[in-house]
Scaffold this motif. Sequence first.
Motif, mmCIF file in Angstrom:
data_model
loop_
_atom_site.group_PDB
_atom_site.id
_atom_site.type_symbol
_atom_site.label_atom_id
_atom_site.label_comp_id
_atom_site.label_asym_id
_atom_site.label_seq_id
_atom_site.Cartn_x
_atom_site.Cartn_y
_atom_site.Cartn_z
ATOM 1 N N TYR A 1 -2.804 4.887 -2.136
ATOM 2 C CA TYR A 1 -2.847 3.928 -1.016
ATOM 3 C C TYR A 1 -4.211 3.236 -0.962
ATOM 4 C CZ TYR A 1 -2.579 2.157 3.776
ATOM 5 O OH TYR A 1 -2.592 1.349 4.879
ATOM 6 N N ILE A 2 -5.279 4.019 -1.075
ATOM 7 C CA ILE A 2 -6.632 3.454 -1.035
ATOM 8 C C ILE A 2 -6.846 2.503 -2.206
ATOM 9 C CG2 ILE A 2 -9.081 4.027 -1.232
ATOM 10 C CD1 ILE A 2 -8.452 6.627 0.293
ATOM 11 N N GLU B 1 0.831 -1.200 0.000
ATOM 12 C CA GLU B 1 0.000 0.000 0.000
ATOM 13 C C GLU B 1 0.871 1.259 0.000
ATOM 14 O OE1 GLU B 1 -2.118 -3.421 1.762
ATOM 15 O OE2 GLU B 1 -0.244 -2.405 2.245
ATOM 16 N N SER C 1 4.193 -3.878 8.506
ATOM 17 C CA SER C 1 2.757 -3.714 8.740
ATOM 18 C C SER C 1 2.148 -5.024 9.219
ATOM 19 C CB SER C 1 2.060 -3.253 7.456
ATOM 20 O OG SER C 1 2.558 -2.005 7.035
ATOM 21 N N THR D 1 -5.083 -0.698 -1.487
ATOM 22 C CA THR D 1 -5.759 -1.395 -0.394
ATOM 23 C C THR D 1 -7.014 -2.103 -0.883
ATOM 24 O OG1 THR D 1 -4.935 0.250 1.182
ATOM 25 C CG2 THR D 1 -6.785 -1.113 1.891
ATOM 26 N N LYS E 1 -6.069 -5.113 -3.193
ATOM 27 C CA LYS E 1 -5.443 -6.207 -2.433
ATOM 28 C C LYS E 1 -4.547 -7.089 -3.317
ATOM 29 C CE LYS E 1 -8.882 -6.745 1.241
ATOM 30 N NZ LYS E 1 -9.685 -5.579 0.949
#
Length: 870
Positions: A398-399, A14, A414, A402, A405
């Motif tokens: 990043y979103i 991410e 993380s 995420t 996936k």
Amino acid sequence: GGAYYLISRSLGPEFGGSIGLIFAFANAVAVAMYVVGFAETVVDLLKESDALMVDVTNDIRIVGCITVVLLLGISLAGMEWEAKAQVLLLVILLVAIGNFFVGSVIPTNEEKKARGFYNYDGSIFAENFGPDFRDGEGFFSVFAIFFPAATGILAGANISGDLEDPQAAIPKGTMLAIFITTITYLAVGICVSATVVRDATGCLNDTITPGMTCNGSAACSLGYDFSSCKTEYCDFGLMNNFQVMSMVSGFGPLITAGIFSATLSSALASLVSAPKVFQALCKDNIYKALHFFAKGHGKNNEPLRGYVLTFIIAVAFILIAELNTIAPIISNFFLASYALINFSCFHASYAKSPGWRPAYKYYNMWVSLFGAMLCCGVMFVINWWAALITYAIEILLYIYVTVKKPDVNWGSSSQAITFVNALNDALVLTAVDDHVKNFRPQCIVLTGDPKTRPALFDIAHSFTKNYGLCITSKVFVGPRIQTVKEMNSSLEKNQTWLNSKKRKAFYAAVACDNFREGVRSLLQASGVGRMRPNTLVIGFKRDWRNSRPKDIENYVGVLHDSFDFEYGVVMVRISQGFDVSQVLQVQEDPNCIKCCLYSDLQLSRSTEWSPMSLFILQLHMLIITISRTPPEQIGCLSLLYICFFYIENTMKSAQSMHVGDINQRLMEASTQFKKKQGKGNIDVWWLFDDGGLTLLIPYILTTRKKWKDCKIRVFMGGKANRIDEDKAAMISLLSKFRIQFVDLYVVGDINTKPTKESWKFFEEMIEPYCLHECSKDPATADMLKKESPWKIMDAELELCKEKNRRQVRLNELLQENSRAANLIIMSLPIARKGAVSDYLYMAWLEILTKNLPPIMLVRGNHKSVLTFYS
């Protein structure tokens, strides 16, 4: 992959994916910045020679584009040529820097004095020591322009894949580069600030004549009056002349060559770094649309497509043709990258992962955190809106990553932090006592491999997803050496399958000598702290009449063990059965004869057939067997095949029972709980107070999307003369529990005798398992008891006569009231240990659930799971 690789492998895809794009883009823009710096020097020389092609701005664009094309050619030639070019440029740069320091001590002349150079003088250094920002500039605006001069510290990391020993070379080279560069920058700054005044006219006539008043400046004390620069623009001095190093040096053209070397060297390093970083990002396939740029060429896997993209970006920014505009743009991007690199080190230390073992002697995690915060702070001080845009881009990327996936596992910090947080949360939960308000079904589901009994797993997942723990499990029965090996190989495979199907569940397996011992191990050892299962979900054993007595004993024993360990039990039955392993095997190997026969036999056992239809089916199965047998293995079966060929072709009805049709029906049944259930009813037959689990599970189901259109109907037993009172009391109780239902029925004839036909069917079903010891002499009876202790004795039948009739009667009531229900949930009858034999108990379950829609038999452990309080 340089900074991208460092960040992605530390903080995960991410962060790595978002900063990777930004860092690659920053390096591409840096190419433009260095090339524009080179072009400005060339254009200044053209201007001095009055040889401009068009004008200053357009000449910078022309020279810049030509330069970047030549640099691209060097880069495409390979790393060997790039390395040789860098060495040559380094030699030129070192000579130019040495030439500057030598020139600073060579006595100046009148022309240089008029331009502000006076050799070393304390008054000049004192005057230049303090700041003098002009034209709206400040410390951080100037810092933003100078900062990219320090961004080359990651050049070694960016080409780590081409280094022989990157682990040793990168730290040593980076630290030496920072040290030498810092000393050089400070030395150059001190030299020019001690030898050159800030403003000079360049006019030889601006000397001070006797009688003139001095303005008190250092130049004034040295015989020159540059006071006119306060009202007019001057071309010389530190504040105005960008070529001041050429003037100070011993041989001016060498400084020009050094500028060429520095700018071209940095441009070449960035031109190589950007495609390498971008290629590494694309190879990881985090952004699938960019995978086109992952392809490499040649023995060194050169990213030619990345070079072309970097070239296009560089040319686009070269066309801006203004160094002071380009520099702040990349400062933000580089600062964001450095902030995340620092934070990666801190995050890895904070996670306390055993794999994080920094070898640097003076490393401290808090220094890393301070460096990250400092970078973030400087970004906002330089340009707050540019910093906000940079972070907005990072957050969006990043979103995106995420949500998508990506299927990667880099052992990031993380993951380590997630583990630490989960461990701490589990420990916190352990210190808190259970409360009925927080009860949730946490299930062990005996699916075997979860893909082989998908319907059983789906119904359990329906009331555990986002509510409680769900563990699918398998018991490997057999020799320890073989079963342990199979068990270990199944763990990752089955958990991967669950993850790929986006099922929020875990997989566990045990190896034991028998099924009951394995389940007993699972019941006792599964879970951790409060995250422990409290409910066993098991499928109904449809083949109990063809199973060995020991298998039935183990199956029923599992239920007894569950109650002993204070588990609730959920037993589920569907008409087609749960096991689709043979169908999956047929799909994987269409020539698997054994699997095809097994599927046909399973259908013949589970479907009502006339004798003629069953005979035709058996012939069909035999013909399929022979037809799929290799010729060398047929032998004497050839004659049988010829005999049956005529029958098979004349009995058209048998052809319709092809194994593909059978498998298709079984697969459809296995997916029935994945589909939206539509409008219908969940019929709850609450016959015993087990703590409320029988009511809680249907409520949870109705909160799911697939079941939300289903309504709950409640059936309960009662006395014929008290139906209204029992109904009112039950309605009041359900209202207090806040269980929404559409109807409530009190069945008053639940204990009446069943019909003769139903009772006869039950008697015929248990007949093969009855001992009939009363009709035999005592010696024979004793011998039979020893030989078949599992059989149903006459005394037991007489003792359980009322319970037997009750199960038969319940099936009649279910047929009458719930035949059209989407799902039936009913209290599970319990067989008292030692009082009810295993086969009689299985007969209860068989007659109770026979010829019904999907039915779930539920029994709580008599601990309350419902409360009046919200």
